[in-house]
Design an enzyme around this catalytic site. Structure first.
Site, short mmCIF file in Angstrom:
data_model
loop_
_atom_site.label_atom_id
_atom_site.label_comp_id
_atom_site.label_asym_id
_atom_site.label_seq_id
_atom_site.Cartn_x
_atom_site.Cartn_y
_atom_site.Cartn_z
N HIS A 43 9.45 -63.08 -24.71
CA HIS A 43 8.70 -62.60 -23.55
C HIS A 43 8.53 -61.07 -23.58
CE1 HIS A 43 9.21 -66.48 -21.51
NE2 HIS A 43 10.50 -66.40 -21.70
O1 RIB Z 1 10.82 -65.13 -17.40
C1 RIB Z 1 11.17 -64.35 -18.51
C2 RIB Z 1 11.63 -63.00 -18.07
O2 RIB Z 1 12.79 -63.12 -17.25
C3 RIB Z 1 12.07 -62.10 -19.25
O3 RIB Z 1 11.87 -60.76 -18.91
C4 RIB Z 1 13.54 -62.39 -19.36
O4 RIB Z 1 14.26 -61.29 -19.93
C5 RIB Z 1 13.92 -62.54 -17.90
O5 RIB Z 1 14.15 -61.24 -17.38
#
Ligand code: RIB
Ligand code: CA
Length: 333
Positions: free
Chosen positions: A262
Protein backbone atom coordinates in the site's frame (compact mmCIF):
# COMPACT_ATOMS: atom_id res chain seq x y z
CA UNK A 1 38.52 26.08 -28.90
CA UNK A 2 36.31 28.40 -26.95
CA UNK A 3 33.16 27.40 -28.93
CA UNK A 4 33.18 23.68 -27.96
CA UNK A 5 33.81 24.67 -24.34
CA UNK A 6 30.83 27.01 -24.38
CA UNK A 7 28.72 24.32 -26.02
CA UNK A 8 29.73 21.88 -23.28
CA UNK A 9 28.80 24.36 -20.56
CA UNK A 10 25.47 25.07 -22.26
CA UNK A 11 24.69 21.34 -22.45
CA UNK A 12 25.55 20.84 -18.79
CA UNK A 13 23.38 23.79 -17.85
CA UNK A 14 20.51 22.38 -19.91
CA UNK A 15 20.90 18.95 -18.30
CA UNK A 16 20.85 20.54 -14.87
CA UNK A 17 17.69 22.49 -15.59
CA UNK A 18 16.07 19.37 -17.13
CA UNK A 19 16.64 17.49 -13.83
CA UNK A 20 13.64 18.61 -11.76
CA UNK A 21 14.35 20.12 -8.35
CA UNK A 22 13.91 17.59 -5.49
CA UNK A 23 10.47 17.40 -3.89
CA UNK A 24 10.45 18.99 -0.42
CA UNK A 25 8.74 16.15 1.46
CA UNK A 26 7.34 15.35 4.90
CA UNK A 27 6.36 11.71 5.40
CA UNK A 28 3.57 11.20 7.95
CA UNK A 29 3.39 7.55 8.84
CA UNK A 30 2.33 4.75 11.22
CA UNK A 31 5.05 2.09 10.68
CA UNK A 32 3.77 -0.49 10.04
CA UNK A 33 5.21 -3.15 7.78
CA UNK A 34 4.34 -1.54 4.45
CA UNK A 35 5.23 1.89 5.83
CA UNK A 36 8.81 0.70 6.36
CA UNK A 37 9.02 -0.48 2.75
CA UNK A 38 7.79 2.97 1.69
CA UNK A 39 10.31 4.69 3.97
CA UNK A 40 13.19 2.65 2.49
CA UNK A 41 12.10 3.58 -1.04
CA UNK A 42 11.89 7.26 -0.10
CA UNK A 43 15.14 7.39 1.86
CA UNK A 44 16.96 5.69 -1.03
CA UNK A 45 15.87 8.46 -3.40
CA UNK A 46 17.63 11.64 -2.20
CA UNK A 47 18.00 13.06 -5.74
CA UNK A 48 14.23 13.28 -6.10
CA UNK A 49 13.02 13.52 -2.49
CA UNK A 50 14.35 16.04 0.02
CA UNK A 51 12.83 14.44 3.12
CA UNK A 52 12.51 17.28 5.62
CA UNK A 53 11.16 15.04 8.38
CA UNK A 54 9.28 11.89 9.25
CA UNK A 55 6.28 12.51 11.50
CA UNK A 56 4.69 9.56 13.27
CA UNK A 57 1.14 8.86 14.38
CA UNK A 58 -0.66 6.05 16.17
CA UNK A 59 -2.34 3.68 13.74
CA UNK A 60 -1.12 0.21 12.94
CA UNK A 61 0.25 0.09 16.50
CA UNK A 62 0.54 2.58 19.36
CA UNK A 63 2.57 5.78 18.93
CA UNK A 64 5.59 4.61 20.94
CA UNK A 65 6.03 1.69 18.55
CA UNK A 66 5.30 3.53 15.31
CA UNK A 67 7.86 6.13 16.39
CA UNK A 68 10.43 3.47 17.30
CA UNK A 69 9.84 1.74 13.98
CA UNK A 70 10.32 4.97 12.03
CA UNK A 71 13.66 5.45 13.84
CA UNK A 72 14.55 1.82 13.01
CA UNK A 73 13.82 2.33 9.31
CA UNK A 74 15.98 5.49 9.37
CA UNK A 75 18.83 3.58 11.05
CA UNK A 76 18.66 0.68 8.61
CA UNK A 77 18.58 3.08 5.66
CA UNK A 78 21.57 5.02 6.97
CA UNK A 79 19.51 8.23 6.97
CA UNK A 80 19.79 9.44 10.56
CA UNK A 81 20.08 12.92 9.06
CA UNK A 82 16.28 12.90 8.82
CA UNK A 83 14.51 14.00 12.04
CA UNK A 84 11.65 11.86 13.38
CA UNK A 85 8.93 13.72 15.31
CA UNK A 86 6.30 11.82 17.26
CA UNK A 87 2.76 13.14 16.90
CA UNK A 88 -0.76 12.18 17.89
CA UNK A 89 -1.22 9.20 20.18
CA UNK A 90 -4.95 8.89 19.38
CA UNK A 91 -7.52 9.93 16.79
CA UNK A 92 -9.46 13.20 16.97
CA UNK A 93 -12.76 11.77 18.16
CA UNK A 94 -13.25 8.02 17.79
CA UNK A 95 -11.95 5.29 20.07
CA UNK A 96 -8.43 4.26 18.99
CA UNK A 97 -8.07 1.11 16.88
CA UNK A 98 -4.90 -0.70 15.86
CA UNK A 99 -3.91 -3.41 13.36
CA UNK A 100 -1.47 -5.57 15.30
CA UNK A 101 -3.20 -8.61 13.79
CA UNK A 102 -1.78 -7.50 10.42
CA UNK A 103 1.47 -5.77 11.41
CA UNK A 104 2.43 -7.77 14.51
CA UNK A 105 2.53 -6.65 18.16
CA UNK A 106 5.72 -4.64 17.48
CA UNK A 107 4.25 -3.18 14.29
CA UNK A 108 6.83 -4.94 12.15
CA UNK A 109 6.17 -8.44 10.87
CA UNK A 110 8.87 -10.98 10.10
CA UNK A 111 11.88 -9.28 11.69
CA UNK A 112 13.44 -8.61 15.11
CA UNK A 113 13.24 -5.05 16.41
CA UNK A 114 15.63 -3.22 18.76
CA UNK A 115 15.91 0.23 20.34
CA UNK A 116 17.47 2.45 17.66
CA UNK A 117 20.48 4.58 18.53
CA UNK A 118 19.31 7.99 17.28
CA UNK A 119 16.52 9.51 19.41
CA UNK A 120 13.33 11.25 18.41
CA UNK A 121 13.63 14.95 17.55
CA UNK A 122 12.61 17.34 20.31
CA UNK A 123 9.02 18.57 20.04
CA UNK A 124 5.72 17.21 18.83
CA UNK A 125 5.04 16.43 15.17
CA UNK A 126 1.95 18.65 15.15
CA UNK A 127 3.98 21.67 16.26
CA UNK A 128 6.65 20.75 13.70
CA UNK A 129 3.99 20.77 10.95
CA UNK A 130 2.60 24.11 12.14
CA UNK A 131 6.05 25.74 12.31
CA UNK A 132 7.39 24.25 9.06
CA UNK A 133 4.30 24.69 6.89
CA UNK A 134 3.64 28.12 8.38
CA UNK A 135 7.13 29.32 7.44
CA UNK A 136 7.27 27.58 4.06
CA UNK A 137 7.09 29.30 0.69
CA UNK A 138 3.55 29.07 -0.75
CA UNK A 139 2.68 25.60 -2.02
CA UNK A 140 6.22 24.31 -1.57
CA UNK A 141 5.96 21.24 0.67
CA UNK A 142 4.56 17.84 -0.27
CA UNK A 143 3.19 15.51 2.40
CA UNK A 144 3.14 11.74 1.92
CA UNK A 145 0.32 10.56 4.22
CA UNK A 146 0.79 6.87 4.98
CA UNK A 147 -1.42 6.49 8.07
CA UNK A 148 -4.35 8.18 9.81
CA UNK A 149 -4.41 11.92 9.05
CA UNK A 150 -4.56 13.04 12.71
CA UNK A 151 -1.30 15.05 12.84
CA UNK A 152 -2.06 17.19 9.80
CA UNK A 153 -5.68 17.68 10.90
CA UNK A 154 -4.58 18.94 14.33
CA UNK A 155 -2.07 21.31 12.70
CA UNK A 156 -4.73 22.66 10.31
CA UNK A 157 -7.24 23.13 13.14
CA UNK A 158 -4.62 25.07 15.10
CA UNK A 159 -3.45 27.18 12.15
CA UNK A 160 -5.67 26.91 9.04
CA UNK A 161 -3.31 29.32 7.24
CA UNK A 162 -0.57 26.68 7.06
CA UNK A 163 -2.49 25.11 4.16
CA UNK A 164 -0.81 27.69 1.94
CA UNK A 165 2.59 26.07 2.57
CA UNK A 166 1.40 22.73 1.19
CA UNK A 167 1.98 21.82 -2.46
CA UNK A 168 0.01 18.58 -2.26
CA UNK A 169 -0.89 15.78 0.12
CA UNK A 170 -0.59 12.29 -1.37
CA UNK A 171 -2.66 9.92 0.74
CA UNK A 172 -2.65 6.15 1.00
CA UNK A 173 -6.27 5.70 1.99
CA UNK A 174 -9.86 5.16 1.03
CA UNK A 175 -11.62 2.58 -1.07
CA UNK A 176 -14.41 2.55 -3.61
CA UNK A 177 -14.77 -0.10 -6.31
CA UNK A 178 -14.05 -3.22 -4.30
CA UNK A 179 -14.92 -2.16 -0.75
CA UNK A 180 -12.80 -1.70 2.33
CA UNK A 181 -10.32 -3.82 4.28
CA UNK A 182 -11.09 -3.06 7.93
CA UNK A 183 -14.86 -3.07 7.26
CA UNK A 184 -16.81 -3.89 4.10
CA UNK A 185 -17.01 -0.13 3.44
CA UNK A 186 -13.85 1.44 4.88
CA UNK A 187 -10.08 1.30 4.44
CA UNK A 188 -8.01 1.26 7.67
CA UNK A 189 -6.35 4.72 7.52
CA UNK A 190 -9.67 6.46 6.95
CA UNK A 191 -11.54 4.23 9.43
CA UNK A 192 -8.90 4.92 12.10
CA UNK A 193 -9.61 8.68 11.96
CA UNK A 194 -12.33 9.76 9.49
CA UNK A 195 -12.79 13.10 11.28
CA UNK A 196 -9.15 13.98 10.63
CA UNK A 197 -9.53 13.06 6.97
CA UNK A 198 -12.60 15.33 6.79
CA UNK A 199 -10.57 18.24 8.23
CA UNK A 200 -7.83 17.74 5.64
CA UNK A 201 -10.36 17.40 2.81
CA UNK A 202 -12.20 20.57 3.91
CA UNK A 203 -8.94 22.55 4.10
CA UNK A 204 -8.82 22.76 0.30
CA UNK A 205 -5.23 21.51 0.00
CA UNK A 206 -4.39 19.69 -3.23
CA UNK A 207 -5.14 16.02 -2.52
CA UNK A 208 -4.22 12.83 -4.33
CA UNK A 209 -5.63 9.59 -2.97
CA UNK A 210 -4.13 6.15 -3.65
CA UNK A 211 -6.99 3.97 -2.37
CA UNK A 212 -7.28 0.20 -2.15
CA UNK A 213 -8.66 0.46 -5.70
CA UNK A 214 -5.05 0.80 -6.87
CA UNK A 215 -3.00 -0.59 -3.98
CA UNK A 216 -4.81 -3.93 -4.23
CA UNK A 217 -3.31 -4.13 -7.72
CA UNK A 218 0.24 -3.41 -6.48
CA UNK A 219 0.77 -6.96 -5.30
CA UNK A 220 3.79 -9.06 -4.48
CA UNK A 221 4.37 -12.31 -6.34
CA UNK A 222 6.93 -15.08 -5.92
CA UNK A 223 8.87 -13.61 -8.84
CA UNK A 224 8.76 -10.09 -7.38
CA UNK A 225 9.88 -11.30 -3.95
CA UNK A 226 12.75 -13.14 -5.66
CA UNK A 227 13.55 -9.92 -7.56
CA UNK A 228 13.80 -8.05 -4.23
CA UNK A 229 15.82 -10.84 -2.62
CA UNK A 230 18.27 -10.78 -5.52
CA UNK A 231 19.31 -7.27 -4.49
CA UNK A 232 21.08 -9.18 -1.74
CA UNK A 233 21.81 -6.50 0.85
CA UNK A 234 20.54 -5.84 4.38
CA UNK A 235 17.75 -3.51 3.26
CA UNK A 236 16.35 -5.92 0.69
CA UNK A 237 16.59 -8.83 3.14
CA UNK A 238 14.64 -6.80 5.72
CA UNK A 239 11.99 -5.93 3.12
CA UNK A 240 11.60 -9.54 1.97
CA UNK A 241 11.45 -10.83 5.55
CA UNK A 242 8.82 -8.20 6.42
CA UNK A 243 6.73 -8.83 3.31
CA UNK A 244 6.88 -12.64 3.55
CA UNK A 245 4.85 -12.44 6.77
CA UNK A 246 2.90 -9.21 6.12
CA UNK A 247 1.29 -10.46 2.90
CA UNK A 248 -0.20 -13.62 4.42
CA UNK A 249 -3.07 -11.74 6.11
CA UNK A 250 -4.53 -10.26 2.94
CA UNK A 251 -3.72 -13.31 0.80
CA UNK A 252 -5.66 -15.50 3.24
CA UNK A 253 -8.50 -13.00 3.74
CA UNK A 254 -9.08 -12.09 0.09
CA UNK A 255 -7.58 -15.09 -1.64
CA UNK A 256 -5.27 -12.66 -3.43
CA UNK A 257 -2.28 -14.01 -5.44
CA UNK A 258 -0.01 -11.62 -3.49
CA UNK A 259 0.02 -8.93 -0.80
CA UNK A 260 -0.43 -5.16 -1.40
CA UNK A 261 2.46 -2.77 -0.88
CA UNK A 262 0.00 0.00 0.00
CA UNK A 263 2.31 2.74 1.29
CA UNK A 264 5.20 2.19 -1.13
CA UNK A 265 2.69 3.03 -3.88
CA UNK A 266 2.54 6.63 -2.55
CA UNK A 267 6.33 7.01 -2.75
CA UNK A 268 6.43 5.36 -6.18
CA UNK A 269 3.75 7.83 -7.29
CA UNK A 270 5.98 10.72 -6.20
CA UNK A 271 9.03 9.23 -7.90
CA UNK A 272 7.40 7.97 -11.11
CA UNK A 273 3.84 9.31 -11.47
CA UNK A 274 3.76 7.88 -14.98
CA UNK A 275 3.33 4.43 -13.39
CA UNK A 276 -0.14 5.45 -12.24
CA UNK A 277 -3.39 6.83 -13.63
CA UNK A 278 -6.67 8.12 -12.28
CA UNK A 279 -9.03 11.05 -12.58
CA UNK A 280 -10.05 14.09 -10.59
CA UNK A 281 -13.35 13.36 -8.90
CA UNK A 282 -15.58 14.52 -6.08
CA UNK A 283 -15.01 12.53 -2.89
CA UNK A 284 -16.69 12.73 0.50
CA UNK A 285 -16.09 10.90 3.77
CA UNK A 286 -18.68 9.29 6.02
CA UNK A 287 -17.92 9.89 9.71
CA UNK A 288 -21.37 8.92 11.00
CA UNK A 289 -21.52 5.96 13.40
CA UNK A 290 -22.77 2.92 11.52
CA UNK A 291 -21.82 0.46 8.76
CA UNK A 292 -20.49 3.24 6.54
CA UNK A 293 -18.18 4.75 9.20
CA UNK A 294 -14.89 5.80 7.57
CA UNK A 295 -16.11 5.16 4.04
CA UNK A 296 -14.84 7.30 1.16
CA UNK A 297 -17.62 8.00 -1.30
CA UNK A 298 -15.82 8.41 -4.64
CA UNK A 299 -18.06 9.84 -7.36
CA UNK A 300 -16.06 8.20 -10.17
CA UNK A 301 -18.72 8.86 -12.82
CA UNK A 302 -19.55 12.40 -11.66
CA UNK A 303 -23.23 11.63 -11.13
CA UNK A 304 -23.50 14.12 -8.25
CA UNK A 305 -22.27 16.96 -10.49
CA UNK A 306 -20.13 18.21 -7.58
CA UNK A 307 -16.77 19.93 -8.14
CA UNK A 308 -13.79 17.59 -8.14
CA UNK A 309 -11.79 17.81 -4.89
CA UNK A 310 -9.28 14.92 -5.17
CA UNK A 311 -7.20 13.10 -7.76
CA UNK A 312 -8.36 9.48 -7.33
CA UNK A 313 -5.67 7.06 -8.55
CA UNK A 314 -7.20 3.82 -9.80
CA UNK A 315 -4.57 2.07 -11.96
CA UNK A 316 -0.88 1.32 -11.46
CA UNK A 317 1.98 -0.60 -13.05
CA UNK A 318 2.85 -3.12 -10.34
CA UNK A 319 5.92 -4.48 -12.09
CA UNK A 320 7.15 -0.95 -12.62
CA UNK A 321 6.83 -0.34 -8.88
CA UNK A 322 8.81 -3.47 -8.00
CA UNK A 323 11.47 -2.63 -10.59
CA UNK A 324 11.80 0.82 -9.01
CA UNK A 325 11.82 -0.60 -5.46
CA UNK A 326 14.50 -3.17 -6.33
CA UNK A 327 16.70 -0.57 -8.01
CA UNK A 328 16.42 1.84 -5.07
CA UNK A 329 16.95 -0.80 -2.38
CA UNK A 330 20.20 -1.66 -4.15
CA UNK A 331 21.41 1.83 -3.23
CA UNK A 332 21.11 1.09 0.50
CA UNK A 333 23.39 -1.03 2.66
O1 RIB B 1 -5.21 0.05 4.65
C1 RIB B 1 -3.82 0.03 4.47
C2 RIB B 1 -3.17 1.13 5.23
O2 RIB B 1 -3.43 0.98 6.62
C3 RIB B 1 -1.63 1.14 5.11
O3 RIB B 1 -1.15 2.44 5.26
C4 RIB B 1 -1.21 0.31 6.28
O4 RIB B 1 0.11 0.64 6.73
C5 RIB B 1 -2.21 0.72 7.33
O5 RIB B 1 -1.74 1.92 7.92
CA1 CA C 1 0.53 2.95 6.98
Amino acid sequence: MLKPLLQGIALMAAATTLQAAPIDLIIDTDPGADDVVALFLAMASPDELNIRAITTVAGNVRLEKTSRNARLAREWAGREDIPVYAGAARPLVRKPIYAADVHGEEGLTGIQVHEPKAPLAQGNAVQYLVDTLGAAKPHSITIAMLGPQTNLALALIQRPDIAKGIKQVVVMGGAHFNGGNITPAAEFNLYADPHAAEVVLASGVQLTYLPLDVTHKMLTSDARLKQLAAVNNQASKLVVDILNVYITHDMDLYGMPGGPVHDASVIAYLLKPELFSGRRIHMSIDSREGPGFGQTIADWYGVLKQPANVMWVEEGDAQGLFDLLSARLARLE
